[in-house]
Scaffold this motif. Sequence first.
Motif, PDB file in Angstrom:
ATOM      1  N   ASP A  12       1.073  -1.139   0.048  1.00 46.42           N
ATOM      2  CA  ASP A  12      -0.092  -0.142   0.007  1.00 46.42           C
ATOM      3  C   ASP A  12       1.071   1.313   0.025  1.00 46.42           C
ATOM      4  O   ASP A  12       2.103   1.070  -0.196  1.00 46.42           O
ATOM      5  N   ASP A  13       0.249   2.298   0.517  1.00 41.14           N
ATOM      6  CA  ASP A  13       0.989   3.765   0.070  1.00 41.14           C
ATOM      7  C   ASP A  13       1.954   4.025   1.223  1.00 41.14           C
ATOM      8  O   ASP A  13       2.968   4.684   1.005  1.00 41.14           O
ATOM      9  N   ILE A  14       1.940   3.292   2.365  1.00 35.77           N
ATOM     10  CA  ILE A  14       3.235   3.037   3.199  1.00 35.77           C
ATOM     11  C   ILE A  14       3.934   2.143   3.375  1.00 35.77           C
ATOM     12  O   ILE A  14       4.728   1.847   4.356  1.00 35.77           O
ATOM     13  N   GLY A  15       3.859   1.192   2.476  1.00 33.27           N
ATOM     14  CA  GLY A  15       4.743   0.057   2.027  1.00 33.27           C
ATOM     15  C   GLY A  15       4.283  -1.215   3.138  1.00 33.27           C
ATOM     16  O   GLY A  15       5.031  -2.129   2.720  1.00 33.27           O
ATOM     17  N   GLN A  16       3.154  -1.325   3.600  1.00 34.72           N
ATOM     18  CA  GLN A  16       2.662  -2.373   4.200  1.00 34.72           C
ATOM     19  C   GLN A  16       1.963  -3.210   2.975  1.00 34.72           C
ATOM     20  O   GLN A  16       1.502  -2.916   2.015  1.00 34.72           O
ATOM     21  N   PRO A  17       1.730  -4.517   3.234  1.00 36.81           N
ATOM     22  CA  PRO A  17       1.073  -5.570   2.433  1.00 36.81           C
ATOM     23  C   PRO A  17      -0.511  -5.140   2.554  1.00 36.81           C
ATOM     24  O   PRO A  17      -0.859  -4.675   3.530  1.00 36.81           O
ATOM     25  N   LYS A  18      -0.915  -5.091   1.354  1.00 38.18           N
ATOM     26  CA  LYS A  18      -2.377  -4.512   1.301  1.00 38.18           C
ATOM     27  C   LYS A  18      -3.386  -5.494   1.902  1.00 38.18           C
ATOM     28  O   LYS A  18      -2.915  -6.661   2.203  1.00 38.18           O
ATOM     29  N   SER A  19      -4.404  -4.891   2.446  1.00 36.95           N
ATOM     30  CA  SER A  19      -5.390  -5.692   3.450  1.00 36.95           C
ATOM     31  C   SER A  19      -6.655  -5.201   3.224  1.00 36.95           C
ATOM     32  O   SER A  19      -6.851  -4.201   2.553  1.00 36.95           O
ATOM     33  N   VAL A  20      -7.683  -5.968   3.896  1.00 35.24           N
ATOM     34  CA  VAL A  20      -9.131  -5.798   3.675  1.00 35.24           C
ATOM     35  C   VAL A  20      -9.709  -6.389   4.930  1.00 35.24           C
ATOM     36  O   VAL A  20      -9.449  -7.521   5.271  1.00 35.24           O
ATOM     37  N   THR A  21     -10.698  -5.866   5.595  1.00 29.56           N
ATOM     38  CA  THR A  21     -11.400  -6.274   6.594  1.00 29.56           C
ATOM     39  C   THR A  21     -12.793  -7.173   6.137  1.00 29.56           C
ATOM     40  O   THR A  21     -13.312  -6.239   5.201  1.00 29.56           O
ATOM     41  N   PHE A  22     -12.764  -8.258   6.150  1.00 28.21           N
ATOM     42  CA  PHE A  22     -13.828  -9.190   5.596  1.00 28.21           C
ATOM     43  C   PHE A  22     -14.251 -10.110   6.678  1.00 28.21           C
ATOM     44  O   PHE A  22     -13.746 -10.961   7.205  1.00 28.21           O
ATOM     45  N   GLY A  23     -15.344 -10.311   6.682  1.00 25.05           N
ATOM     46  CA  GLY A  23     -16.087 -11.120   8.026  1.00 25.05           C
ATOM     47  C   GLY A  23     -15.576 -10.733   9.219  1.00 25.05           C
ATOM     48  O   GLY A  23     -15.501 -11.384  10.191  1.00 25.05           O
ATOM     49  N   GLY A  24     -15.333  -9.479   9.416  1.00 22.32           N
ATOM     50  CA  GLY A  24     -14.869  -8.932  10.715  1.00 22.32           C
ATOM     51  C   GLY A  24     -13.515  -9.067  11.100  1.00 22.32           C
ATOM     52  O   GLY A  24     -13.152  -8.717  12.073  1.00 22.32           O
ATOM     53  N   ALA A  25     -12.637  -9.745  10.135  1.00 21.29           N
ATOM     54  CA  ALA A  25     -11.119 -10.048  10.444  1.00 21.29           C
ATOM     55  C   ALA A  25     -10.330  -9.305   9.358  1.00 21.29           C
ATOM     56  O   ALA A  25     -10.848  -9.359   8.318  1.00 21.29           O
ATOM     57  N   VAL A  26      -9.349  -8.807   9.714  1.00 24.34           N
ATOM     58  CA  VAL A  26      -8.388  -8.229   9.059  1.00 24.34           C
ATOM     59  C   VAL A  26      -7.570  -9.360   7.761  1.00 24.34           C
ATOM     60  O   VAL A  26      -7.235 -10.479   8.561  1.00 24.34           O
ATOM     61  N   ARG A  27      -7.747  -9.197   6.749  1.00 22.63           N
ATOM     62  CA  ARG A  27      -7.265 -10.148   5.580  1.00 22.63           C
ATOM     63  C   ARG A  27      -5.981  -9.662   5.070  1.00 22.63           C
ATOM     64  O   ARG A  27      -5.898  -8.430   4.642  1.00 22.63           O
ATOM     65  N   GLY A  28      -5.129 -10.486   4.355  1.00 26.33           N
ATOM     66  CA  GLY A  28      -4.186 -10.230   3.460  1.00 26.33           C
ATOM     67  C   GLY A  28      -4.825  -9.910   2.212  1.00 26.33           C
ATOM     68  O   GLY A  28      -5.959 -10.703   1.920  1.00 26.33           O
ATOM     69  N   ARG A  29      -4.299  -9.043   1.372  1.00 26.53           N
ATOM     70  CA  ARG A  29      -4.984  -8.759  -0.055  1.00 26.53           C
ATOM     71  C   ARG A  29      -4.050  -8.620  -1.178  1.00 26.53           C
ATOM     72  O   ARG A  29      -2.906  -7.819  -0.705  1.00 26.53           O
ATOM     73  N   VAL A  30      -4.202  -8.964  -2.279  1.00 26.21           N
ATOM     74  CA  VAL A  30      -3.606  -8.784  -3.401  1.00 26.21           C
ATOM     75  C   VAL A  30      -4.270  -8.176  -4.313  1.00 26.21           C
ATOM     76  O   VAL A  30      -5.453  -9.001  -4.906  1.00 26.21           O
ATOM     77  N   SER A  31      -4.265  -6.873  -5.011  1.00 26.95           N
ATOM     78  CA  SER A  31      -5.135  -6.498  -5.937  1.00 26.95           C
ATOM     79  C   SER A  31      -5.105  -7.122  -7.256  1.00 26.95           C
ATOM     80  O   SER A  31      -4.160  -7.775  -7.717  1.00 26.95           O
ATOM     81  N   SER A  32      -6.379  -6.854  -7.792  1.00 29.07           N
ATOM     82  CA  SER A  32      -6.697  -7.720  -8.973  1.00 29.07           C
ATOM     83  C   SER A  32      -5.695  -6.923 -10.100  1.00 29.07           C
ATOM     84  O   SER A  32      -5.121  -7.762 -11.027  1.00 29.07           O
ATOM     85  N   GLN A  33      -5.301  -5.831 -10.007  1.00 24.65           N
ATOM     86  CA  GLN A  33      -4.359  -5.164 -11.026  1.00 24.65           C
ATOM     87  C   GLN A  33      -2.942  -5.666 -11.043  1.00 24.65           C
ATOM     88  O   GLN A  33      -2.270  -5.859 -11.920  1.00 24.65           O
ATOM     89  N   SER A  34      -2.554  -6.128  -9.771  1.00 19.80           N
ATOM     90  CA  SER A  34      -1.340  -6.821  -9.656  1.00 19.80           C
ATOM     91  C   SER A  34      -1.309  -8.113 -10.136  1.00 19.80           C
ATOM     92  O   SER A  34      -0.191  -8.440 -10.837  1.00 19.80           O
ATOM     93  N   MET A  35      -2.184  -8.813  -9.854  1.00 20.75           N
ATOM     94  CA  MET A  35      -2.374 -10.149 -10.501  1.00 20.75           C
ATOM     95  C   MET A  35      -2.577  -9.940 -11.891  1.00 20.75           C
ATOM     96  O   MET A  35      -2.024 -10.700 -12.745  1.00 20.75           O
ATOM     97  N   LYS A  36      -3.439  -9.317 -12.825  1.00 17.51           N
ATOM     98  CA  LYS A  36      -3.476  -9.157 -13.945  1.00 17.51           C
ATOM     99  C   LYS A  36      -2.065  -8.643 -14.806  1.00 17.51           C
ATOM    100  O   LYS A  36      -1.698  -9.231 -15.829  1.00 17.51           O
ATOM    101  N   ARG A  37      -1.269  -7.662 -14.058  1.00 20.90           N
ATOM    102  CA  ARG A  37       0.096  -7.311 -14.640  1.00 20.90           C
ATOM    103  C   ARG A  37       0.922  -8.510 -14.652  1.00 20.90           C
ATOM    104  O   ARG A  37       1.783  -8.957 -15.555  1.00 20.90           O
TER     105      ARG A  37
END
Length: 373
Positions: free
Chosen positions: A19-44
């Motif tokens: 993300d913009d501060i250098g941490q692995p991207k994340s998302v809150t899903f089902g009330g818990a913080v998850r690791g995330r990899v963006s679709s743009q990153s996967m497509k590239r």
Amino acid sequence: MILELHLLQSFPTSNLNRDDIGQPKSVTFGGAVRGRVSSQSMKRSARGLFQRYGLDKQETGLRTKRLVEGAGKIIDDAEEPSAETQTIVREGIRKLGFEVDQKDLTEYLLFVGQGARQELADYCQRNWDTLSKAAAGRTGSGKTDKVKPTQSDLAEGRRILNAERVADVALFGRMVADNKDFNVDAASQVAHAISTHAVATEFDFYTAVDDLKPEEETGADMIGTVDFNAACYYRYANLDTEQLTKNLGDDTELTTRAARAWLHSFIAARPGGKQNSMAAHTMPETLLTVVRDHGSWNLANAFLKPVQGTELMADSTKAMLEHFAKLRRFYGDEEIRRVTGAALSCELSTLDSADQAASVEELAERTLTAATT
């Protein structure tokens, strides 16, 4: 026909997509913080593998703001095009309805075919005198207003930006906000990958020592921290083969090769973030493909309740397949043509043995045969 790809892939220590501060991207899903990899990153990452899996370079695209420079180099056959040539090409781009800045970069990061630079160069050379007069008039009047393209200009633009032989533009689409004539509807949709379980960002404190430092001096010469996590990700993407065929000018042979490249490339895709220092080069361990007449099912809700325990891959596989089975029972599976699964480290208990593949080639062959015939 819709081809769906569901993958479970575990990455060890990694920071694949920051993300913009250098941490692995994340998302809150089902009330818990998850690791995330963006679709743009996967497509590239997948796009970089298309040529490995059967597409010619000329059948792949590129994203660029540097069409002016690229066409100028072709016209002058030189690494540094002349000022006159740059002026002509700049005016040519403007005639097509795109603005350029003082560095000769287009206002949009355009998704074009490999031949777009040559086509633009040819267009500018054919219309050299007209473009030269227009550029002189613009300079003399001091006008910087955006040029509204004529129907003739739009026709030239469609030819230059033609994507009917460009597989990744056909797959992932193109949107030009100010000119819908150049838009292409994507044949493939890609979800953000999310971890099947809760994650926490961790920090690696590192030091480095100057190799030429005198022996009597001690201490580190560089210190810092790198953020990372470790997670088992659920990845999902789908492909509309009818839309792909339409985007590729009804070329069924190219459609088949593009679908094959898409499938293999997404299976092998790995984002490049921090790979030189973490080398998280793992492959998916559970693979599920679904070929259906229409519609699509993202199975992320299988992990709405975070997977817990130490058997993350086996438990994630079980959760995904059980959720898929529930959807089939509740909504029906009349639209489903083919289901194929494979797993390296656990059982596919809810899939018939006839629907299980022993290798990635077998999985791909069964899937593509059902999706393209």
